[in-house]
Design a protein around this motif. Sequence first.
Motif, PDB file in Angstrom:
ATOM      1  N   ILE A   9       1.008  -1.058  -0.105  1.00 21.22           N
ATOM      2  CA  ILE A   9      -0.029   0.057   0.002  1.00 21.22           C
ATOM      3  C   ILE A   9       1.022   1.244  -0.043  1.00 21.22           C
ATOM      4  N   GLU A  10       0.621   2.206  -1.061  1.00 20.74           N
ATOM      5  CA  GLU A  10       1.513   3.505  -1.199  1.00 20.74           C
ATOM      6  C   GLU A  10       0.777   4.520  -0.617  1.00 20.74           C
ATOM      7  N   GLY A  11       1.796   5.295   0.254  1.00 20.53           N
ATOM      8  CA  GLY A  11       1.294   6.530   0.949  1.00 20.53           C
ATOM      9  C   GLY A  11       0.070   6.368   1.764  1.00 20.53           C
ATOM     10  N   SER A  12      -0.822   7.568   2.020  1.00 22.68           N
ATOM     11  CA  SER A  12      -1.658   7.399   2.925  1.00 22.68           C
ATOM     12  C   SER A  12      -3.347   7.482   2.099  1.00 22.68           C
ATOM     13  N   LEU A  13      -3.980   7.036   2.816  1.00 19.24           N
ATOM     14  CA  LEU A  13      -5.506   6.909   2.361  1.00 19.24           C
ATOM     15  C   LEU A  13      -6.048   8.340   1.887  1.00 19.24           C
ATOM     16  N   ALA A  14      -6.652   8.484   0.846  1.00 22.52           N
ATOM     17  CA  ALA A  14      -7.136   9.943   0.325  1.00 22.52           C
ATOM     18  C   ALA A  14      -8.500   9.896   0.709  1.00 22.52           C
ATOM     19  N   ASN A  15      -9.112  10.953   1.443  1.00 23.37           N
ATOM     20  CA  ASN A  15     -10.333  11.040   1.562  1.00 23.37           C
ATOM     21  C   ASN A  15     -11.217  12.001   0.637  1.00 23.37           C
ATOM     22  N   TRP A  16     -12.261  11.415   0.032  1.00 23.69           N
ATOM     23  CA  TRP A  16     -12.689  11.995  -0.959  1.00 23.69           C
ATOM     24  C   TRP A  16     -13.959  12.526  -0.451  1.00 23.69           C
ATOM     25  N   ASN A  17     -14.530  12.906   0.753  1.00 20.94           N
ATOM     26  CA  ASN A  17     -15.495  13.149   1.430  1.00 20.94           C
ATOM     27  C   ASN A  17     -15.721  14.613   1.848  1.00 20.94           C
ATOM     28  N   LEU A  18     -14.461  15.321   1.807  1.00 26.02           N
ATOM     29  CA  LEU A  18     -14.461  16.616   2.017  1.00 26.02           C
ATOM     30  C   LEU A  18     -14.676  17.749   1.091  1.00 26.02           C
ATOM     31  N   GLY A  19     -15.435  17.416   0.067  1.00 28.95           N
ATOM     32  CA  GLY A  19     -15.933  18.505  -0.881  1.00 28.95           C
ATOM     33  C   GLY A  19     -16.882  19.382  -0.428  1.00 28.95           C
ATOM     34  N   PRO A  20     -17.270  20.355  -1.053  1.00 27.13           N
ATOM     35  CA  PRO A  20     -18.472  21.465  -0.717  1.00 27.13           C
ATOM     36  C   PRO A  20     -19.914  20.819  -0.957  1.00 27.13           C
ATOM     37  N   PHE A  21     -20.184  19.689  -1.344  1.00 24.80           N
ATOM     38  CA  PHE A  21     -21.440  19.267  -1.547  1.00 24.80           C
ATOM     39  C   PHE A  21     -21.685  17.967  -0.430  1.00 24.80           C
ATOM     40  N   GLU A  22     -22.845  17.507  -0.265  1.00 25.62           N
ATOM     41  CA  GLU A  22     -23.161  16.749   0.697  1.00 25.62           C
ATOM     42  C   GLU A  22     -22.845  15.110   0.240  1.00 25.62           C
ATOM     43  N   PHE A  23     -22.407  14.914  -0.992  1.00 29.05           N
ATOM     44  CA  PHE A  23     -22.143  13.954  -1.697  1.00 29.05           C
ATOM     45  C   PHE A  23     -20.828  12.979  -0.797  1.00 29.05           C
ATOM     46  N   LYS A  24     -20.810  11.830  -0.478  1.00 32.39           N
ATOM     47  CA  LYS A  24     -19.595  11.498   0.255  1.00 32.39           C
ATOM     48  C   LYS A  24     -19.198  10.138  -0.511  1.00 32.39           C
ATOM     49  N   PRO A  25     -18.610  10.411  -1.472  1.00 30.29           N
ATOM     50  CA  PRO A  25     -18.086   9.264  -2.466  1.00 30.29           C
ATOM     51  C   PRO A  25     -17.175   7.885  -1.615  1.00 30.29           C
ATOM     52  N   GLY A  26     -16.225   8.641  -0.423  1.00 31.60           N
ATOM     53  CA  GLY A  26     -15.415   7.406  -0.112  1.00 31.60           C
ATOM     54  C   GLY A  26     -14.030   7.928   0.081  1.00 31.60           C
ATOM     55  N   PHE A  27     -13.268   6.713   0.096  1.00 36.68           N
ATOM     56  CA  PHE A  27     -11.670   6.835   0.163  1.00 36.68           C
ATOM     57  C   PHE A  27     -11.088   6.054  -1.143  1.00 36.68           C
ATOM     58  N   GLN A  28      -9.670   6.464  -1.348  1.00 39.77           N
ATOM     59  CA  GLN A  28      -8.762   5.827  -2.306  1.00 39.77           C
ATOM     60  C   GLN A  28      -7.566   5.408  -1.686  1.00 39.77           C
ATOM     61  N   PHE A  29      -6.869   4.339  -2.035  1.00 31.14           N
ATOM     62  CA  PHE A  29      -5.675   3.942  -1.592  1.00 31.14           C
ATOM     63  C   PHE A  29      -5.188   3.587  -2.669  1.00 31.14           C
ATOM     64  N   ILE A  30      -3.569   3.441  -2.858  1.00 29.23           N
ATOM     65  CA  ILE A  30      -3.032   3.181  -4.043  1.00 29.23           C
ATOM     66  C   ILE A  30      -1.929   1.856  -3.809  1.00 29.23           C
ATOM     67  N   LEU A  31      -2.260   0.788  -4.537  1.00 32.44           N
ATOM     68  CA  LEU A  31      -1.324  -0.395  -4.630  1.00 32.44           C
ATOM     69  C   LEU A  31      -0.276  -0.398  -5.470  1.00 32.44           C
ATOM     70  N   LYS A  32       0.615  -1.143  -5.031  1.00 36.03           N
ATOM     71  CA  LYS A  32       1.837  -1.424  -5.844  1.00 36.03           C
ATOM     72  C   LYS A  32       2.386  -2.894  -6.041  1.00 36.03           C
ATOM     73  N   LYS A  33       2.851  -3.234  -7.237  1.00 31.17           N
ATOM     74  CA  LYS A  33       3.331  -4.866  -6.972  1.00 31.17           C
ATOM     75  C   LYS A  33       4.427  -4.741  -8.137  1.00 31.17           C
ATOM     76  N   VAL A  34       5.630  -5.351  -7.416  1.00 33.84           N
ATOM     77  CA  VAL A  34       7.051  -5.246  -8.234  1.00 33.84           C
ATOM     78  C   VAL A  34       7.098  -6.706  -8.558  1.00 33.84           C
ATOM     79  N   ASN A  35       7.418  -6.776  -9.907  1.00 35.89           N
ATOM     80  CA  ASN A  35       7.616  -8.227 -10.446  1.00 35.89           C
ATOM     81  C   ASN A  35       8.999  -8.297 -11.204  1.00 35.89           C
ATOM     82  N   GLY A  36       9.883  -9.114 -10.323  1.00 39.38           N
ATOM     83  CA  GLY A  36      11.345  -9.130 -11.203  1.00 39.38           C
ATOM     84  C   GLY A  36      12.397  -8.624 -10.495  1.00 39.38           C
TER      85      GLY A  36
END
Length: 112
Positions: free
Chosen positions: A85-112
């Motif tokens: 898991i790369e970095g921190s969780l991104a919180n997309w719930n802080l916009g100016p509207f009441e829509f709360k879409p959730g969170f995002q996190f980034i994954l990484k896999k190294v092959n070789g």
Amino acid sequence: MTLKAKWSIGIKRYQTGAEDAHGNPVESWGPTELVDVYAIAPTSSTEPSVPGREAVIDGLAVLSPKDYGITAQDRAVIGDDEYTIEGSLANWNLGPFEFKPGFQFILKKVNG
């Protein structure tokens, strides 16, 4: 608008204090727990130029409805593949509207 989480991925939580058979500290992760996610999307695939090594780094963005307390020390499992898991969780719930879409996190896999 209510989004439905249609997918699940596995999360392995980092375990502190793990030791090998000789009492030396080792990295360890707990059992896989399933968490619901909205989507899993590719972010990037790179082939770093390192002499004597052929590696491919694959990235994924995961969109989730909840903050599952995931940290960069945990691991994600999708199918037979395990990702860091790369970095921190991104919180997309802080916009100016009441829509709360959730969170995002980034994954990484190294092959070789």
